[in-house]
Design a protein around this motif. Structure first.
Motif, mmCIF file in Angstrom:
data_model
loop_
_atom_site.group_PDB
_atom_site.id
_atom_site.type_symbol
_atom_site.label_atom_id
_atom_site.label_comp_id
_atom_site.label_asym_id
_atom_site.label_seq_id
_atom_site.Cartn_x
_atom_site.Cartn_y
_atom_site.Cartn_z
ATOM 1 N N SER A 5 0.793 -1.228 0.000
ATOM 2 C CA SER A 5 0.000 0.000 0.000
ATOM 3 C C SER A 5 0.828 1.282 0.000
ATOM 4 C CB SER A 5 -0.923 0.020 1.234
ATOM 5 O OG SER A 5 -0.155 0.021 2.427
ATOM 6 N N SER A 6 2.157 1.167 0.017
ATOM 7 C CA SER A 6 2.959 2.388 0.025
ATOM 8 C C SER A 6 4.301 2.216 -0.694
ATOM 9 C CB SER A 6 3.197 2.855 1.469
ATOM 10 O OG SER A 6 3.967 4.031 1.481
ATOM 11 N N VAL B 217 -5.657 5.978 -1.420
ATOM 12 C CA VAL B 217 -5.464 5.843 0.029
ATOM 13 C C VAL B 217 -5.937 7.092 0.771
ATOM 14 C CG1 VAL B 217 -3.829 5.363 1.877
ATOM 15 C CG2 VAL B 217 -3.571 4.217 -0.338
ATOM 16 N N TRP C 49 0.779 8.335 -1.970
ATOM 17 C CA TRP C 49 1.016 6.998 -1.426
ATOM 18 C C TRP C 49 1.938 7.013 -0.205
ATOM 19 C CZ3 TRP C 49 -1.588 2.719 -2.971
ATOM 20 C CH2 TRP C 49 -2.319 2.826 -4.161
ATOM 21 N N GLY C 50 2.666 8.104 0.001
ATOM 22 C CA GLY C 50 3.609 8.155 1.114
ATOM 23 C C GLY C 50 3.068 8.810 2.374
ATOM 24 N N PHE D 162 1.185 6.595 4.830
ATOM 25 C CA PHE D 162 2.117 5.680 5.486
ATOM 26 C C PHE D 162 2.806 6.360 6.669
ATOM 27 C CE2 PHE D 162 6.639 4.116 5.443
ATOM 28 C CZ PHE D 162 6.385 2.933 6.138
#
Length: 296
Positions: A46-47, A144, A256-257, A260
């Motif tokens: 997911s990241s 996300v 995406w980061g 996280f």
């Protein structure tokens, strides 16, 4: 067996420690290897993997952009799909070992339905934005953060409903329709530990007994609900704003980061916070029961 009155589902069976603080009888560290492996794979999926593949293939190869995102999208959902399938299997087993208290066989639990909704939207966005000859990079960066917004709104809404004692509009895992709406954090903990953590129906009953018996425990759950709800919503909205204002190559990494990084910070804070809260809960419980004990 005697019962105690409850605020979520009505009468609740007593645990063996009838005159003490109900125990949860679940140690997360007993499952540390599985936790480490599954969490690590989820983080990669997911990241880390989308970011690594995007920047590695985008800047270091001459592959067509559509092919790059086809490769990235093909990896999305592998781990979550397997975990989802395992959840389905456990919840539809003939025996009710993992299902919510009083739950029907084919209704799953509230967490399963919440994740199904979010996962379906995320998958649809990834597929739809990858179809054009030149993929839509910014939409491909939002799955996300968008899920964080969904979850944050649900956490905040259930927090308000719980604080105002609003009746549940539908069954929420072990909480039947018409009972007091629990904070979503309570439901997530109940469902994830019971099903994914394999603690089963006994854990659902133990958690409910603890929640009903301990005001300090209810306070901690409410605090965590607001902590994660407001945090997830702010991070999700903030990330979405950044995605649509910076260059698309930067936006993808942010999309995406950022979730996280947020998850790491909030998880570490939660662990420390919950440990302190549980110690305080036990102290208050002992003090309260020492004072109420009959004098000889």
């Amino acid at each position: 067996m005697s019962v105690t009155s409850g605020t979520l589902t009505g009468p609740v069976p007593d645990l063996p420690e009838a005159h003490g603080l109900p125990r949860l009888n679940y140690n997360l560290w007993d499952y540390k290897m599985k936790l480490f492996i599954v969490t690590g794979l989820l983080v990669i999926e997911s990241s880390l993997l989308p970011i690594a593949l995007f920047y590695g293939l985008w800047f270091s190869t001459t592959l067509r952009h559509g092919i790059i995102f086809a490769i990235i999208t093909s990896f999305f959902g592998l781990v979550t799909g397997i975990e989802f399938a395992l959840r389905c299997w456990k919840l539809i087993l003939p025996r009710d070992e993992y299902r919510p208290i009083g739950g029907a066989r084919w209704r799953f639990d509230f967490t399963h339905m919440t994740l199904s909704c979010g996962y379906t939207i995320m998958t649809g966005i990834l597929i739809g934005a990858s179809i054009p000859h030149e993929p839509l990079v910014r939409p491909l960066a939002i799955p996300v953060p968008l899920f964080f917004i969904q979850l944050g709104l649900q956490l905040i809404a259930t927090g308000v409903m719980s604080a105002r004692a609003v009746p549940a509009p539908c069954r929420i895992s072990s909480v039947p329709k018409g009972a007091r709406t629990p904070p979503l954090v309570y439901t997530l903990v109940e469902d994830i530990v019971a099903v994914d953590g394999a603690a089963g129906l006994s854990y659902r009953k133990a958690l409910l007994a603890r929640y009903e018996a301990s005001p300090a425990f209810r306070k901690m759950i409410a605090q965590q609900n607001w902590f994660w709800g407001v945090g997830a919503l702010v991070d999700g909205v903030g990330t979405m704003v950044v995605i649509w204002t910076v260059p698309q190559e930067v936006a993808y990494g942010v999309g995406w980061g950022s979730p996280f990084v947020f998850t790491i910070i909030w998880t570490v804070t939660t662990v420390l916070w919950v440990r302190r809260s549980l110690r305080e809960e036990k102290r208050l419980w002992r003090a309260s029961h020492d004072q109420s004990a009959p004098k000889i």
